[in-house]
Design a protein around this motif. Structure first.
Motif, PDB file in Angstrom:
ATOM      1  N   VAL A   1       0.859  -1.185   0.000  1.00 26.58           N
ATOM      2  CA  VAL A   1       0.000   0.000   0.000  1.00 26.58           C
ATOM      3  C   VAL A   1       0.899   1.240   0.000  1.00 26.58           C
ATOM      4  CG1 VAL A   1      -1.843   1.264   1.182  1.00 26.58           C
ATOM      5  CG2 VAL A   1      -1.756  -1.245   1.320  1.00 26.58           C
ATOM      6  N   PHE A   2       0.647   2.155  -0.922  1.00 25.36           N
ATOM      7  CA  PHE A   2       1.440   3.384  -0.968  1.00 25.36           C
ATOM      8  C   PHE A   2       1.207   4.215   0.294  1.00 25.36           C
ATOM      9  CE2 PHE A   2       1.048   2.398  -5.531  1.00 25.36           C
ATOM     10  CZ  PHE A   2       2.386   2.462  -5.895  1.00 25.36           C
ATOM     11  N   ASP A   3       2.269   4.852   0.778  1.00 25.19           N
ATOM     12  CA  ASP A   3       2.130   5.752   1.925  1.00 25.19           C
ATOM     13  C   ASP A   3       1.229   6.936   1.587  1.00 25.19           C
ATOM     14  OD1 ASP A   3       3.713   4.365   3.739  1.00 25.19           O
ATOM     15  OD2 ASP A   3       5.560   5.272   2.987  1.00 25.19           O
ATOM     16  N   THR A   4       1.354   7.433   0.375  1.00 25.09           N
ATOM     17  CA  THR A   4       0.562   8.586  -0.042  1.00 25.09           C
ATOM     18  C   THR A   4      -0.925   8.259  -0.062  1.00 25.09           C
ATOM     19  OG1 THR A   4       2.384   9.307  -1.446  1.00 25.09           O
ATOM     20  CG2 THR A   4       0.246  10.314  -1.850  1.00 25.09           C
ATOM     21  N   VAL A   5      -1.710   9.207   0.415  1.00 28.44           N
ATOM     22  CA  VAL A   5      -3.172   9.099   0.385  1.00 28.44           C
ATOM     23  C   VAL A   5      -3.719  10.299  -0.393  1.00 28.44           C
ATOM     24  CG1 VAL A   5      -5.264   9.239   1.792  1.00 28.44           C
ATOM     25  CG2 VAL A   5      -3.361   7.796   2.530  1.00 28.44           C
ATOM     26  N   ILE A   6      -4.619  10.032  -1.339  1.00 27.55           N
ATOM     27  CA  ILE A   6      -5.246  11.114  -2.107  1.00 27.55           C
ATOM     28  C   ILE A   6      -6.491  11.580  -1.359  1.00 27.55           C
ATOM     29  CG2 ILE A   6      -6.139  11.856  -4.332  1.00 27.55           C
ATOM     30  CD1 ILE A   6      -3.205  10.874  -4.370  1.00 27.55           C
ATOM     31  N   ARG A   7      -6.462  12.798  -0.889  1.00 21.98           N
ATOM     32  CA  ARG A   7      -7.575  13.316  -0.098  1.00 21.98           C
ATOM     33  C   ARG A   7      -8.797  13.629  -0.959  1.00 21.98           C
ATOM     34  NH1 ARG A   7      -5.100  18.358   2.754  1.00 21.98           N
ATOM     35  NH2 ARG A   7      -3.761  18.361   0.914  1.00 21.98           N
ATOM     36  N   HIS A   8      -9.943  13.558  -0.342  1.00 26.45           N
ATOM     37  CA  HIS A   8     -11.187  13.949  -1.022  1.00 26.45           C
ATOM     38  C   HIS A   8     -11.133  15.437  -1.362  1.00 26.45           C
ATOM     39  CE1 HIS A   8     -15.451  14.370  -1.967  1.00 26.45           C
ATOM     40  NE2 HIS A   8     -15.460  15.425  -1.174  1.00 26.45           N
ATOM     41  N   SER A   9     -11.549  15.758  -2.566  1.00 26.87           N
ATOM     42  CA  SER A   9     -11.626  17.167  -2.985  1.00 26.87           C
ATOM     43  C   SER A   9     -12.743  17.306  -4.005  1.00 26.87           C
ATOM     44  CB  SER A   9     -10.297  17.620  -3.597  1.00 26.87           C
ATOM     45  OG  SER A   9     -10.431  18.913  -4.166  1.00 26.87           O
ATOM     46  N   LYS A  10     -13.632  18.247  -3.768  1.00 25.85           N
ATOM     47  CA  LYS A  10     -14.705  18.457  -4.745  1.00 25.85           C
ATOM     48  C   LYS A  10     -14.158  19.017  -6.052  1.00 25.85           C
ATOM     49  CE  LYS A  10     -16.556  23.074  -3.821  1.00 25.85           C
ATOM     50  NZ  LYS A  10     -16.718  23.373  -5.263  1.00 25.85           N
ATOM     51  N   LYS A  11     -12.923  19.511  -6.027  1.00 28.98           N
ATOM     52  CA  LYS A  11     -12.291  20.011  -7.241  1.00 28.98           C
ATOM     53  C   LYS A  11     -12.133  18.900  -8.280  1.00 28.98           C
ATOM     54  CE  LYS A  11     -11.347  24.252  -5.721  1.00 28.98           C
ATOM     55  NZ  LYS A  11     -11.927  25.475  -6.320  1.00 28.98           N
ATOM     56  N   VAL A  12     -11.994  17.657  -7.823  1.00 29.96           N
ATOM     57  CA  VAL A  12     -11.835  16.539  -8.758  1.00 29.96           C
ATOM     58  C   VAL A  12     -13.081  16.397  -9.624  1.00 29.96           C
ATOM     59  CG1 VAL A  12     -11.550  14.040  -8.961  1.00 29.96           C
ATOM     60  CG2 VAL A  12     -10.212  15.312  -7.276  1.00 29.96           C
ATOM     61  N   LYS A  13     -14.247  16.414  -8.985  1.00 30.72           N
ATOM     62  CA  LYS A  13     -15.502  16.324  -9.735  1.00 30.72           C
ATOM     63  C   LYS A  13     -15.700  17.547 -10.619  1.00 30.72           C
ATOM     64  CE  LYS A  13     -20.468  15.582  -9.139  1.00 30.72           C
ATOM     65  NZ  LYS A  13     -21.566  15.364  -8.146  1.00 30.72           N
ATOM     66  N   ASP A  14     -15.409  18.709 -10.083  1.00 29.46           N
ATOM     67  CA  ASP A  14     -15.567  19.945 -10.853  1.00 29.46           C
ATOM     68  C   ASP A  14     -14.693  19.935 -12.105  1.00 29.46           C
ATOM     69  OD1 ASP A  14     -17.269  20.773  -8.870  1.00 29.46           O
ATOM     70  OD2 ASP A  14     -15.845  22.156  -7.935  1.00 29.46           O
ATOM     71  N   SER A  15     -13.493  19.375 -11.987  1.00 25.82           N
ATOM     72  CA  SER A  15     -12.546  19.419 -13.105  1.00 25.82           C
ATOM     73  C   SER A  15     -13.051  18.681 -14.336  1.00 25.82           C
ATOM     74  CB  SER A  15     -11.200  18.830 -12.671  1.00 25.82           C
ATOM     75  OG  SER A  15     -11.293  17.442 -12.407  1.00 25.82           O
ATOM     76  N   THR A  16     -13.897  17.657 -14.123  1.00 29.48           N
ATOM     77  CA  THR A  16     -14.378  16.875 -15.266  1.00 29.48           C
ATOM     78  C   THR A  16     -15.274  17.709 -16.187  1.00 29.48           C
ATOM     79  OG1 THR A  16     -16.305  16.032 -14.037  1.00 29.48           O
ATOM     80  CG2 THR A  16     -14.268  14.761 -13.916  1.00 29.48           C
ATOM     81  N   PHE A  17     -15.966  18.711 -15.635  1.00 28.65           N
ATOM     82  CA  PHE A  17     -16.843  19.543 -16.445  1.00 28.65           C
ATOM     83  C   PHE A  17     -16.053  20.457 -17.379  1.00 28.65           C
ATOM     84  CE2 PHE A  17     -19.582  18.453 -12.840  1.00 28.65           C
ATOM     85  CZ  PHE A  17     -20.736  18.072 -13.493  1.00 28.65           C
ATOM     86  N   TYR A  18     -14.796  20.672 -17.044  1.00 27.79           N
ATOM     87  CA  TYR A  18     -13.948  21.547 -17.857  1.00 27.79           C
ATOM     88  C   TYR A  18     -12.929  20.756 -18.678  1.00 27.79           C
ATOM     89  CZ  TYR A  18     -15.943  25.208 -14.936  1.00 27.79           C
ATOM     90  OH  TYR A  18     -16.824  26.054 -14.293  1.00 27.79           O
ATOM     91  N   HIS A  19     -13.096  19.415 -18.699  1.00 25.55           N
ATOM     92  CA  HIS A  19     -12.179  18.545 -19.436  1.00 25.55           C
ATOM     93  C   HIS A  19     -10.732  18.810 -19.029  1.00 25.55           C
ATOM     94  CE1 HIS A  19     -15.003  17.284 -22.977  1.00 25.55           C
ATOM     95  NE2 HIS A  19     -15.565  17.169 -21.789  1.00 25.55           N
ATOM     96  N   LYS A  20     -10.519  18.798 -17.713  1.00 33.99           N
ATOM     97  CA  LYS A  20      -9.183  19.010 -17.185  1.00 33.99           C
ATOM     98  C   LYS A  20      -8.882  17.974 -16.104  1.00 33.99           C
ATOM     99  CE  LYS A  20      -8.802  24.019 -17.950  1.00 33.99           C
ATOM    100  NZ  LYS A  20      -8.562  25.333 -17.292  1.00 33.99           N
ATOM    101  N   THR A  21      -7.602  17.700 -15.926  1.00 36.61           N
ATOM    102  CA  THR A  21      -7.195  16.879 -14.799  1.00 36.61           C
ATOM    103  C   THR A  21      -7.273  17.721 -13.530  1.00 36.61           C
ATOM    104  OG1 THR A  21      -4.860  17.494 -14.879  1.00 36.61           O
ATOM    105  CG2 THR A  21      -5.569  15.675 -16.323  1.00 36.61           C
ATOM    106  N   PRO A  22      -7.261  17.087 -12.354  1.00 34.11           N
ATOM    107  CA  PRO A  22      -7.254  17.886 -11.115  1.00 34.11           C
ATOM    108  C   PRO A  22      -6.068  18.833 -11.035  1.00 34.11           C
ATOM    109  CG  PRO A  22      -7.800  15.602 -10.635  1.00 34.11           C
ATOM    110  CD  PRO A  22      -7.398  15.650 -12.078  1.00 34.11           C
ATOM    111  N   ILE A  23      -4.926  18.429 -11.596  1.00 32.80           N
ATOM    112  CA  ILE A  23      -3.733  19.272 -11.549  1.00 32.80           C
ATOM    113  C   ILE A  23      -3.922  20.512 -12.408  1.00 32.80           C
ATOM    114  CG2 ILE A  23      -1.276  19.387 -12.111  1.00 32.80           C
ATOM    115  CD1 ILE A  23      -2.848  16.036 -11.333  1.00 32.80           C
ATOM    116  N   ALA A  24      -4.439  20.316 -13.620  1.00 34.08           N
ATOM    117  CA  ALA A  24      -4.647  21.447 -14.522  1.00 34.08           C
ATOM    118  C   ALA A  24      -5.758  22.363 -14.036  1.00 34.08           C
ATOM    119  CB  ALA A  24      -4.964  20.944 -15.925  1.00 34.08           C
TER     120      ALA A  24
END
Length: 274
Positions: free
Chosen positions: A220-243
Motif C-alpha cells: 500500500v502506498f504511503d501517499t493518500v489522495i484526499r477527497h476534494s470536490k475540485k476533482v468532480k468539478d474538473s471533469t466539467f472543464y475537461h481538465k485533470t485535477p492538476i490542470a
C-alpha cells in the motif's frame, strides 16, 4: 518504456483520475518541496469503452471505431492510432464503445492468441524509433474483459486505486486473485501497490486503512489522495485535477504519489490530511 495499468473492478474509485493525473504529471514534470520529476514522453492508452480519458483530452470520437479497438483487433499500432494532445509530451490512444465489438470479434477468432495482442502491439511500437515513450499509462475498464486481460499481459506494473468503503475492500481480494491468475501469462509484471483515493478522515476510514495496511497482505502506498470536490468539478472543464486546481488537496496528493512511486520521497503525504 514502462507500461503501467490502473485497475479496479469497482467503478468510482478514481481509476481514470489516477491514470490521467499520472500521465500529465509524468509528461510535464514538476518541482515541489519534496522533490522533482523531470518531464518525460508519455502515451496514455484509454482502454475503457466509456472513453472518459479520451473525452478529458478532447480525443473522443463516437461515430467510427476508436484506435484502441483497432489495436486490440490487429495487434499492431498504426501511426494514425496515436493522437497528440495539447501537451507536447503527452499522446493518447482514444477509446469508445466500438471496443465492445472488437472484443466480440477477437473472441470469435480461434486461430490466433487472444490474450497477447497488446503486448505484440507495444513490441511493434518500440521498433518504430527505439524507446520513443518513457511511460505508457493504461486506463482500464472496471471489468476483466478481453481488452483488460490484454492490458495486464502487456503491463510492467499494476496500480490499484481504492476507496475505503466496504464494497471496495470486499472486492479487493477477488481482484488481486484474478490479477495473480492473469500474471501467469506475464511473469515480469508486478503489483506496484494499492493507492487510497478520495480519503475523508473518520473512525471508519481510519480502521479500514489500518486493516488494509496491516492485514491485507498487499503493498500500500504511503501517499493518500484526499477527497476534494475540485476533482468532480474538473471533469466539467475537461481538465485533470492538476490542470484545474493545482493547489487542491487531490492535486498535491498526486504529486506526492508520483514522487513516492518514482522513489524520490518517503512517507510522502500519509500525515497530510484535511
Amino acid at each position: 518504456m514502462k507500461i503501467i495499468c490502473t485497475l479496479n473492478l469497482k467503478g468510482g474509485c478514481a481509476k481514470t483520475t489516477t491514470a490521467v493525473s499520472m500521465a500529465e504529471l509524468l509528461a510535464d514534470g514538476f518541482k515541489s518541496k519534496r522533490g522533482a520529476v523531470e518531464p518525460g514522453k508519455v502515451l496514455l492508452f484509454d482502454n475503457d469503452k466509456q472513453g472518459n480519458a479520451s473525452r478529458l483530452f478532447d480525443a473522443y470520437q463516437n461515430q467510427t471505431e476508436a484506435p484502441a479497438a483497432a489495436v486490440l483487433k490487429n495487434a499492431v499500432f498504426n501511426v494514425r492510432d496515436i493522437k497528440h494532445t495539447k501537451n507536447r509530451n503527452l499522446d493518447i490512444v482514444p477509446c469508445n464503445y466500438f471496443m465492445e465489438l472488437a472484443e466480440l470479434e477477437i473472441k470469435a477468432d480461434m486461430e490466433t492468441p487472444q490474450h497477447d495482442r497488446y503486448r505484440r502491439a507495444f513490441e511493434n511500437l518500440k521498433d518504430w524509433d527505439g524507446d520513443y515513450y518513457d511511460f505508457c499509462i493504461i486506463d482500464n475498464a472496471p471489468d476483466l474483459g478481453m481488452n483488460v486481460i490484454n492490458a495486464l499481459v502487456a503491463a510492467d506494473e499494476i496500480i490499484i486505486p481504492v476507496n475505503l468503503d466496504c464494497y471496495a475492500l470486499d472486492g479487493l481480494e477477488e481482484l488481486v486473485e484474478q490479477v495473480n491468475n492473469i500474471r501467469q501469462l506475464n511473469r515480469k509484471s508486478r503489483l506496484a501497490g494499492v493507492l487510497i483515493t478520495d480519503y475523508e478522515k473518520s473512525d471508519t476510514s481510519e480502521a479500514a486503512e489500518t486493516w488494509l495496511r496491516t492485514k491485507s497482505g498487499l503493498p500500500v502506498f504511503d501517499t493518500v489522495i484526499r477527497h476534494s470536490k475540485k476533482v468532480k468539478d474538473s471533469t466539467f472543464y475537461h481538465k485533470t485535477p492538476i490542470a484545474y486546481s493545482v493547489r487542491s488537496g487531490a492535486a498535491q496528493g498526486y504529486k506526492n504519489f508520483i514522487l513516492e512511486y518514482m522513489g524520490k520521497a518517503q512517507a510522502a503525504g500519509r500525515k497530510e490530511r484535511a
